[in-house]
Each structure stands twice: as C-alpha cells, then as structure tokens.
Scaffold this motif. Structure first.
Motif, mmCIF file in Angstrom:
data_model
loop_
_atom_site.group_PDB
_atom_site.id
_atom_site.type_symbol
_atom_site.label_atom_id
_atom_site.label_comp_id
_atom_site.label_asym_id
_atom_site.label_seq_id
_atom_site.Cartn_x
_atom_site.Cartn_y
_atom_site.Cartn_z
ATOM 1 N N ASN A 122 19.559 -23.305 -86.418
ATOM 2 C CA ASN A 122 19.716 -21.901 -86.788
ATOM 3 C C ASN A 122 21.095 -21.615 -87.384
ATOM 4 O OD1 ASN A 122 20.705 -22.322 -84.013
ATOM 5 N ND2 ASN A 122 21.205 -20.151 -84.101
ATOM 6 N N GLN A 253 21.519 -14.565 -100.120
ATOM 7 C CA GLN A 253 21.173 -13.552 -99.129
ATOM 8 C C GLN A 253 20.499 -12.411 -99.871
ATOM 9 O OE1 GLN A 253 21.957 -13.988 -95.672
ATOM 10 N NE2 GLN A 253 20.462 -12.332 -95.468
ATOM 11 N N SER A 256 19.476 -7.929 -96.199
ATOM 12 C CA SER A 256 20.125 -8.121 -94.909
ATOM 13 C C SER A 256 19.313 -8.994 -93.966
ATOM 14 C CB SER A 256 20.391 -6.765 -94.256
ATOM 15 O OG SER A 256 19.160 -6.069 -94.042
ATOM 16 N N ASP A 257 17.982 -9.009 -94.153
ATOM 17 C CA ASP A 257 17.123 -9.786 -93.261
ATOM 18 C C ASP A 257 16.325 -10.878 -93.987
ATOM 19 O OD1 ASP A 257 15.669 -7.937 -94.658
ATOM 20 O OD2 ASP A 257 14.324 -7.423 -93.003
ATOM 21 N N HIS A 293 13.672 -15.297 -92.563
ATOM 22 C CA HIS A 293 13.550 -13.853 -92.324
ATOM 23 C C HIS A 293 13.934 -13.570 -90.879
ATOM 24 C CE1 HIS A 293 12.263 -9.766 -92.360
ATOM 25 N NE2 HIS A 293 11.196 -9.975 -91.598
ATOM 26 N N ASN A 294 14.835 -12.605 -90.690
ATOM 27 C CA ASN A 294 15.195 -12.150 -89.356
ATOM 28 C C ASN A 294 14.237 -11.045 -88.929
ATOM 29 O OD1 ASN A 294 18.107 -13.112 -90.470
ATOM 30 N ND2 ASN A 294 18.025 -13.237 -88.242
ATOM 31 N N THR A 296 14.052 -9.827 -85.885
ATOM 32 C CA THR A 296 14.946 -8.954 -85.121
ATOM 33 C C THR A 296 16.334 -9.588 -85.185
ATOM 34 O OG1 THR A 296 14.696 -10.072 -82.980
ATOM 35 C CG2 THR A 296 13.030 -8.430 -83.563
ATOM 36 N N THR A 297 17.280 -8.972 -84.514
ATOM 37 C CA THR A 297 18.636 -9.513 -84.483
ATOM 38 C C THR A 297 18.665 -10.904 -83.870
ATOM 39 O OG1 THR A 297 19.507 -7.270 -84.258
ATOM 40 C CG2 THR A 297 20.999 -9.083 -83.701
ATOM 41 N N ASN A 298 17.773 -11.154 -82.906
ATOM 42 C CA ASN A 298 17.804 -12.409 -82.163
ATOM 43 C C ASN A 298 16.599 -13.307 -82.432
ATOM 44 O OD1 ASN A 298 20.231 -11.738 -80.741
ATOM 45 N ND2 ASN A 298 19.017 -10.366 -79.455
ATOM 46 N N LEU A 300 14.712 -15.427 -85.507
ATOM 47 C CA LEU A 300 14.761 -15.936 -86.876
ATOM 48 C C LEU A 300 13.566 -16.837 -87.131
ATOM 49 C CD1 LEU A 300 16.355 -16.472 -89.578
ATOM 50 C CD2 LEU A 300 17.421 -18.409 -88.393
#
Length: 315
Positions: A122, A253, A256-257, A293-294, A296-298, A300
C-alpha cells in the motif's frame, strides 16, 4: 519521568491474482511464480483469495528515545523471515532509536534501506513488486547512524550482520550507506550502497575474500500535485555474477481518491545468477499498470495488469 507515548497501527492486505498465460517456457527461478510465470516475489498464488500481509506496528516514545516493533503475518512475511513458504508470525522490525539534535542512532532489526519499494504494497505505487525488489535484502540486524545536516541533505551509515540474518557471516560484517539529497521541492535523489563479504562456511573452514557489492540511485521528480515520476537504477556484483537493472515509474493522481500508475522495467543478468536454473545471460522485462481507488480514508482497492517477458529459457 512521564510515561512514554505509545502509538499502535497496522494493516491487512489481501489479493486475488490470475495468470492468463501460464507459460512453462518462462524462467521461474527468481523469487516465486504464478504457475511457472516470471518473477512474482510476493503475490505468487494463482487463482486464489490470499492473505498477503497482516501487520501490527507499535511505537513507544519517551523524550529523544523510542522503541519500534512491527509484527508481520501472511505470505509477505514468509520470504526471508520464517523461511520460504512458511506463513508464520514474525518480527519484521524490532529496534530502539535515540535522537540527539541532528544525529539519530538505531540498533536492532530494521528493514533495508535499499530499493525504491517497500514490503507493504500500500506504500508503493503498484501492488506487485518490481524485479529489482527481488535482488535486495528485506531486513538487517545491526546498527545505523544518521546525520541530518539540513532539510535537503541526510547521510546514514550502517553496520549489519548481512542480509535477512541475525548472525554475521564468518567472513565479517556488512556495511551500507544511504544519502538523501533534496535540491528542491520537486526533486529527491537517493544514493544507496551495500558491501560485504561473500558468505563462507566457518564449520568447514571455508572463508572468502570476495566482496558482494550493490549500488543504487533513485531519482524522484514531482512537478506538481498530480504527477510523480521515479527512476531506480541498480547494479550488483558478487564473485561470480553480476546484474544491472532499470525501473521507470509514473503516477497520476487523477482525483483525491483516484490514481493510476505505470512501471516499466528491464533487468540484465550476466548468466550466473540462475534465473530459471539457466546459465544463459539475458534480460527480464516487465510492465505493470495499476488503477487505485480509496473507498474510504483507510480502505484502498487496486486493479492491476502485469506483463512479464524474458530472453531466458529453463534448462
């Protein structure tokens, strides 16, 4: 004194891989493979849902001193830690650190300073590891001293017990150097070196005067917040063999996600390193495209395609 500050973190990494070619003619001696494929070092289980890595990190800090413990479990823990193919719990890192102004001293077991990639996928731009990653050690046991002259220059020296080992070679210690130069916000240059004796056999009275040498230059260019590029150039030599390799990375990038990354790589073997149990000199090449793709924040997720080819044939 006040009690230490303790931080606990970790990760769980799982994957599914499928090899479309499954060619028996491809060299399979480097790391491990998917169904006779080329050079997959970790994610080498084909057509199966696999736990890649479960990791727990604990850091205790009190003033200038700190203690670091990283426990690893799963397939990515099995190579170089508990032995090839043994999925067990082991200590990936366990070391103490002391900071004195511009100086930092470490002692214990720590991951290698070599390479553009790390064990935890990661933290890399691609999920699968590069060919060059298979040439470097995973961890060392020893001491290191870092001098941070400024925010743009740092120097670290290492004295360790070889590669992936808690016991020194009967021929002596191994030595390493890491230099990080940041001339601007867009550029980071890392120069790595490693040298030590080729391991002999003390019980048999066999000692070597030959030296293993690894040299590496990593160049990272980030022109803006969206684009990132990197070049990893590596050369290694033992008493009877040598290799060199280049890995080119690019990452966009998109949002953002969302991000996409491409890695292109070529590694040349002198013929004695034993890819696919062959003594024929040749090169290994691979290209990897990764979409991430994220959720959520935690959390991936990544979708990746990889193509490997080589000029070697198994004997």
């Amino acid at each position: 004194p006040a009690p230490p500050t303790v931080t606990v973190g970790g990760l769980v990494d799982g994957y599914y891989s499928y090899n479309f070619t499954n060619s028996a003619n491809e060299a399979s001696g480097l790391g491990n493979t998917i169904g006779g494929g080329n050079a997959f070092f970790y994610n080498n289980v084909d057509n199966s849902y696999t736990l890649g890595l479960a990791e727990v990190k604990v850091t205790a800090t009190q003033g200038p001193a700190s203690a670091h413990l990283v426990l690893a479990y799963g397939q990515e823990n099995s190579l170089g830690l508990t032995g090839f193919g043994n999925f067990g719990l082991d200590v990936l890192q366990g070391y103490v650190s002391y900071n004195a102004d511009k100086w930092t001293f470490n002692a214990g077991r720590f991951v290698t300073w070599l390479g553009n990639e790390v064990i935890e996928s990661n933290s890399n731009w691609n999920y699968s590891h590069s060919l060059l990653f298979t040439f470097i050690p995973l961890w060392h046991t020893g001491v290191s001293v870092n001098y941070a002259a400024s925010s743009s220059f740092g120097l670290t020296g290492f004295v360790v017990d070889g590669n992936n080992s808690t016991v020194a070679s009967p021929d002596g210690k191994d030595y390493g150097l890491n230099v990080v130069i940041t001339p601007s916000s867009m550029w980071t240059i890392t120069l790595n070196g490693f040298a030590g004796p080729q391991a002999g056999n003390a019980a048999a009275g066999v000692f070597n005067k030959q030296t293993n040498i690894t040299g590496e230059g990593i160049f990272v260019f980030k022109p803006d917040s969206m684009w990132s590029f990197a070049l990893d150039a590596q050369y290694g030599k033992t008493a009877s063999s040598s290799y060199w390799g280049l890995a080119l990375y690019g990452r966009d990038q998109i949002a953002s996600d969302w991000a996409v990354a491409l890695r292109l790589e070529d590694v040349m073997d002198s013929g004695e390193l034993g890819f696919g149990n062959t003594t024929t000199a040749g090169s290994l090449m691979e290209g990897t495209l990764t979409l991430e793709h994220n959720l959520t924040t935690n959390l991936l997720v990544r979708l990746e395609g990889r193509y490997d080819t080589n000029s070697l044939r198994s004997e």
